[in-house]
Design an enzyme around this catalytic site. Structure first.
Site, short mmCIF file in Angstrom:
data_model
loop_
_atom_site.label_atom_id
_atom_site.label_comp_id
_atom_site.label_asym_id
_atom_site.label_seq_id
_atom_site.Cartn_x
_atom_site.Cartn_y
_atom_site.Cartn_z
N TYR A 60 8.94 -0.27 5.21
CA TYR A 60 8.10 0.65 5.97
C TYR A 60 6.81 -0.03 6.38
O TYR A 60 6.35 -1.00 5.76
CB TYR A 60 7.77 1.90 5.14
N PHE A 73 -2.40 0.58 7.19
CA PHE A 73 -2.95 0.69 5.84
C PHE A 73 -1.97 0.21 4.76
O PHE A 73 -2.36 -0.01 3.62
CB PHE A 73 -3.38 2.14 5.54
N ASP A 74 -0.70 0.03 5.12
CA ASP A 74 0.26 -0.45 4.12
C ASP A 74 1.51 -0.95 4.83
O ASP A 74 1.88 -0.45 5.90
CB ASP A 74 0.63 0.67 3.15
N ILE A 127 5.42 10.93 -0.86
CA ILE A 127 4.89 12.08 -0.13
C ILE A 127 6.04 12.94 0.40
O ILE A 127 7.15 12.46 0.59
CB ILE A 127 3.95 11.64 1.02
N TYR A 152 -1.13 13.02 2.43
CA TYR A 152 -2.11 12.96 1.34
C TYR A 152 -3.14 14.08 1.37
O TYR A 152 -4.12 14.05 0.63
CB TYR A 152 -2.81 11.59 1.36
N PHE A 172 4.61 6.48 10.09
CA PHE A 172 5.39 5.49 9.35
C PHE A 172 6.60 5.04 10.17
O PHE A 172 7.28 5.86 10.79
CB PHE A 172 5.92 6.08 8.03
#
Length: 448
Positions: free
Chosen positions: A54, A64-65, A84, A110, A127
């Site tokens: 992902y 961010f990731d 999540i 979140y 995502f």
């Protein structure tokens, strides 16, 4: 935030809010857009372990990731709240090989807190998720792959059946596409033998919640083993599939749920039940009942008046009967364990000594077995079976000694022949007592 509000937010950021709303409420909370189609028709189920790559970004494109940057796929158990909400919903709709975009509003990500410092409060996230593999949940204690579960319909609550629980189930067993067993049953966990069910079905039930319907793949160890089932025309070594729905159940009382009087009363009841199973040749079912007595009374400390003697008698009977069950089931190590437990309660118990001797004999520990049988004859001279067993042990011990003598005689003769051969070679080829040839012979000897 509605789907329309998300679209408006997208206009402000320049990010297109497109995709299918996959939320149960159809509130626009998760939009899914397939970027690359997957293969096959099968989707992951609740409880499956899924493997994905992902990349996560904010609406403005800030990353961010990324599992791809780390070079390692990310795995989690689907539908267990390990990720999540948007992921549990989104990945459940994906096929192997599929790459999809998930746009997730805060309530499905979140929330109002965010995940500082990278994800701000009330953030809508994007995502790119690719599904590589999914596999069922291994429910065996040592995770040996013997029973794999795939949940069709999640159950309710957290309680699960225990040994002795009364269950109501609908089941369908199949082998290589052929349905061989289709029934609605009411029974107690521990009674599966009389119903022709493999042990894997009971283990499966003890992992289920009320109302759950699941598919189980059961390997031979937890199925019908190497012998198969003539009743259902199942060959040895068969892997089985069971679809099971746990309609209802009532747990058997645990030790902590009963007072001392209740434990003693219930122990007497299950002892009789175990004895009946034993008489019917249902040794595994009998052992389940006797084990319950041990679990209830082994650590009971609130005993008064005549309760202590009653509890001791029940425990002793349970261990002796368990020892006999395991002898019948050809599990001598468990027999040994229960005989030792019985002798902690009554060190000179005739049955415990004799059955321990039988277990040791089955394990080919003839010296130790003879010792137990001899002690029985000393303490209980009228026990003719023990005298017979002493003689049998002595025969096996003698046979073993003769076998060992022949083995060692042949071994020593082999060494003597080898040494003679080397001496002959030494005389033919030359060399002296202190020379190099002697060193070579010694080395060869060490290698052998």
């Amino acid at each position: 935030m509605t789907a329309e509000e998300m679209a408006n937010e997208g206009q402000h950021t320049g990010f297109p809010m497109e995709g299918e709303d996959i939320t149960p409420k159809k509130d626009g909370g998760v939009l899914k857009l397939v970027k690359k189609e997957g293969t096959g028709n099968e989707l992951p189920m609740t409880g499956d372990k899924v493997f994905v790559h992902y990349v996560g970004t904010l609406l403005d494109g800030t990353q961010f990731d990324s599992s791809r940057d780390r070079g390692e796929k990310f795995s989690f158990e689907l539908g267990k709240g390990q990720v999540i909400k948007a992921w549990d919903l989104g990945v459940a709709t994906m096929k192997v090989g599929e790459l999809s975009q998930l746009i997730c509003k805060p309530e499905y990500a979140y929330g109002t807190a965010g995940s500082p410092p990278k994800i701000p409060p009330n953030a809508t996230l994007v995502f790119q998720v690719e599904l590589f593999e999914f596999r069922g949940e291994d429910i065996t204690e040592d995770e040996n792959g013997g029973i794999i579960r795939r949940i069709i319909t999640k159950g309710q609550g957290y309680s699960k059946p225990n040994e002795g629980a009364a269950v109501e189930v609908t089941l369908e067993g199949s082998y290589e596409g052929r349905v061989f067993d289709q029934r609605e049953l009411k029974f107690e966990v521990g009674e599966r033998e009389s119903l022709g069910l493999p042990i894997g079905v009971e283990k499966a039930l003890m992992a289920m919640e009320q109302g759950e319907e699941s598919l189980f793949t059961i390997k031979p160890k937890y199925g019908y083993g190497n012998t198969g089932s003539t009743k259902f025309d199942i060959p040895g070594g068969a892997t089985l599939q069971y679809k099971i729905k746990l309609t209802n159940f009532e747990k058997a009382k645990e030790s902590w749920e009963m007072n001392t009087s209740e434990k003693l009363e219930q122990s007497a009841i299950v002892k009789d039940k175990g004895t009946q199973y034993f008489k019917e040749g249902k040794y595994r079912q009998a052992s389940v009942q006797y084990k319950r007595i041990v679990s209830w009374l082994e650590n009971e400390s609130n005993l008064v008046d005549g309760e202590e003697q009653k509890a001791k008698a029940l425990r002793l009977a349970a261990h002796l009967n368990l020892a006999m069950c395991f002898l019948k089931l050809q599990e001598p190590s468990h027999t040994l364990e229960n005989c030792d437990k019985a002798m902690e309660l009554d060190e000179a118990n005739e049955k415990a000594l004799f059955r321990r001797g039988e277990a040791l004999f089955a394990m080919k520990e003839f010296d130790r077995a003879r010792g137990d049988f001899q002690r029985v004859t000393q303490l209980y001279p009228g026990n003719k079976a023990a005298k017979s067993q002493v003689g049998l042990c002595q025969k096996y011990i003698k046979d073993q000694h003769e076998k060992d003598k022949r083995l060692y005689a042949n071994m020593f003769q082999k060494f003597a022949d080898r040494d003679a051969k080397k001496e002959a070679e030494k005389g033919t080829d030359g060399g002296n007592e202190n020379g190099e040839m002697e060193v070579e012979v010694e080395a060869n000897g060490a290698q052998e």
